[in-house]
Design an enzyme around this catalytic site. Structure first.
Site, short mmCIF file in Angstrom:
data_model
loop_
_atom_site.label_atom_id
_atom_site.label_comp_id
_atom_site.label_asym_id
_atom_site.label_seq_id
_atom_site.Cartn_x
_atom_site.Cartn_y
_atom_site.Cartn_z
N GLU A 1 0.85 -1.19 0.00
CA GLU A 1 0.00 0.00 0.00
C GLU A 1 0.89 1.23 0.00
O GLU A 1 1.83 1.32 0.79
CB GLU A 1 -0.93 -0.01 1.22
N GLY B 1 -7.70 2.42 2.34
CA GLY B 1 -8.05 2.92 1.02
C GLY B 1 -8.95 4.15 1.03
O GLY B 1 -9.09 4.86 2.03
N CYS C 1 -12.24 4.36 0.89
CA CYS C 1 -13.42 4.25 1.75
C CYS C 1 -13.14 4.74 3.16
O CYS C 1 -13.85 5.60 3.69
CB CYS C 1 -13.88 2.79 1.80
N ALA D 1 3.64 -0.20 -6.02
CA ALA D 1 3.94 -1.47 -6.69
C ALA D 1 3.82 -1.34 -8.20
O ALA D 1 2.98 -0.59 -8.71
CB ALA D 1 2.98 -2.55 -6.18
N GLY E 1 -25.54 12.54 -8.57
CA GLY E 1 -25.49 11.15 -8.15
C GLY E 1 -25.40 11.09 -6.64
O GLY E 1 -25.56 12.10 -5.94
N VAL F 1 -18.85 13.65 -10.69
CA VAL F 1 -19.45 13.05 -11.88
C VAL F 1 -19.08 11.57 -12.03
O VAL F 1 -19.21 11.00 -13.11
CB VAL F 1 -19.05 13.84 -13.15
N GLY F 2 -18.62 10.97 -10.95
CA GLY F 2 -18.30 9.55 -10.99
C GLY F 2 -16.87 9.26 -10.60
O GLY F 2 -16.08 10.17 -10.30
N HIS G 1 -41.51 -4.54 18.05
CA HIS G 1 -42.31 -3.32 18.09
C HIS G 1 -41.89 -2.47 19.28
O HIS G 1 -41.67 -3.01 20.36
CB HIS G 1 -43.79 -3.69 18.22
#
Length: 465
Positions: free
Chosen positions: A35, A41, A43, A119, A185, A271-272, A444
């Site tokens: 890494e 990472g 997330c 790497a 999004g 945008v992604g 409940h």
């Protein structure tokens, strides 16, 4: 440096990579993970976890503001609420710091060797890693590519200055007075809603004619209603053109050709995301591609023997929990276990306000496959727990086969509904039928009762509506 040899080498310590390495270590496989940044990472460090921390802080702040304005139906009052965003960011960083240390500790506990550096493949069994102390060569019987994804940059709005990605938004020291968000999004809406609650004047620009295009309009209507209530301007069917000549505004054009000039202190481009398929020596390999992604089979095997790939680099849905499931599976395959991959039961969660969850097929998707279906939907307006939470917006919907009542999909929109995603996923994974869901005793008062009631509705005899 002395050459390292191992049975399994994992490139990338994001959710897919570190879970793969931990599970491999547990299974007694000689494992190395590489890494170049912190474990966890995107997330853990600059994505899922920090964004949810900011969303939570924004939710708490906006509730306090409502109390100060006398808009709290429960009679709670507060005076002059303010937020110190720098302190909020420090709190968020503390959470990510604890988690990265936790991941490193889990890797160590599993006996995994961690190599810090970049790497690059030399061939299908050999990788050279650029470390602070020089080049480290690693030879492995099996290699897992878990290089993740990165934000997509627009040519007319390159990142830098006032143009930021989600990473930049999660490290702001103060709330921008005016925030323009490009893309409606899930990332754009999650962060746009959060900053609107923190006090920013937010404008969202979307090229398509609807928000959250991956979800049906019935699910997104409550989110659109909340955006309007917060004063967020949403420009649909509008394409961005770039910055004004003085750099003070975002230029855009509507579908009718009208030019829009959007004053903004920060411009958040969402945008992604794109898979990271360059920079690690892919040119030295013969890997088949599936569009812009690495092509893998149901066992995450690439076209080269002994090379696997997991996570965002392998395609949609680009979700951390999908990567984790893939990583765990690959570790077990390398150990000799029989495993395969099926993505039908992966929950997709949008942490907007209200939240959206979808597992399996929607009604339209099921019909498009030529299936005869039954659909049951139960509103939170009829759920006692939702009422006590002042969260009556939304519903739970169950889609099942008409002939044998097999549950094909579950969708929901509502406050905190993400916590029901596991129940929804389990129902699809285990092949539950409507009778199984309806016959399960749901505590409940909880929001989960809406799940059982939706199944009962599909069966024709809902009890509370």
């Amino acid at each position: 440096m002395k050459e390292i040899t191992c049975k399994l080498l994992v490139i990338g310590a994001g959710p897919g990579g570190y879970v793969c390495a931990i599970r491999a270590g547990q299974l007694g496989i000689d494992t190395v993970i590489v890494e170049m940044a912190k474990p966890g990472g995107t997330c853990l460090n600059i994505g899922c976890i920090p964004s949810k921390a900011i969303i939570h802080a924004a939710d708490d702040f906006t509730k306090t503001v409502a109390m100060a304005a006398g808009k709290n139906a429960m009679g709670i009052k507060a005076d002059n609420p303010v937020i110190d965003l720098a302190k909020t960011m420090s709190w968020k960083d503390g959470i990510t710091g604890r988690l990265t240390l936790g991941v490193a500790g889990l890797l160590k506990k599993a006996g995994v060797k961690i190599v810090v550096g970049r790497a690059k493949f030399r061939d299908g069994k050999t990788v050279a890693v650029e470390t602070e102390t020089g080049e480290q060569v690693i030879r492995a019987e099996n290699i897992v590519i878990a290089t993740g994804s990165a934000p997509v940059e627009l040519p007319m709005l390159p990142f830098g200055g006032k143009v930021i990605s989600s990473t930049g938004a999660l490290s702001l020291a103060e709330v921008p007075e005016r925030l323009a968000v490009v893309g409606a999004g899930y990332i754009g809406l999650e962060l746009g809603l959060a900053f609107a609650k923190l006090g920013a004047k937010v404008t969202i620009v979307e090229a398509l004619d609807r928000i959250l295009p991956l979800y049906d309009t019935q699910l997104t209507q409550p989110v659109a209603k909340r955006l309007a209530a917060l004063g967020v301007e949403v420009l649909l069917g509008t394409k961005v053109k770039g910055l004004s000549s003085n750099g003070e505004a975002l230029l855009a054009e509507t579908g009718s050709g009208e030019e829009k000039r959007i004053a903004a202190d920060k411009i958040l481009v969402t945008v992604g995301r794109k898979p990271v398929t360059e920079g690690w020596g892919r040119e030295e390999l013969e890997l088949d591609m599936d569009g812009r992604f690495l092509k893998v089979d149901e066992q995450c095997r690439t076209s080269m023997r002994g090379i696997y790939a997991v996570g965002d680099v392998t395609g949609e849905p680009m979700l951390a929990h999908r990567a984790m499931a893939q990583g765990e599976m690959v570790a077990e395959i390398v150990s000799g276990k029989r495993r395969s991959w099926d993505k039908r039961a992966i929950p997709a969660v949008c942490f907007t306000d209200p939240e959206i969850v979808s597992v399996g097929l929607s009604p339209d998707e099921a019909k498009a496959q030529g299936r005869e279906i039954k659909v049951g939907q139960f509103p939170f307006a009829a759920n006692g727990r939702a009422m006590t939470l002042s969260a009556e917006e939304g519903f739970v919907r169950v889609v099942a086969r008409a002939d044998n009542h097999l549950v094909l999909g579950i969708q929901a929109v509502g406050a905190g509904i993400s916590e029901l995603s596991a129940a929804f996923g389990l129902a699809v994974e285990m092949g539950a039928r409507l009778e199984d869901v309806a016959g399960t005793i749901h505590a409940h008062p909880t929001q989960s009762e809406a799940f059982a009631e939706a199944a009962l509705k599909a069966l024709g005899h809902a009890l509370h509506m």
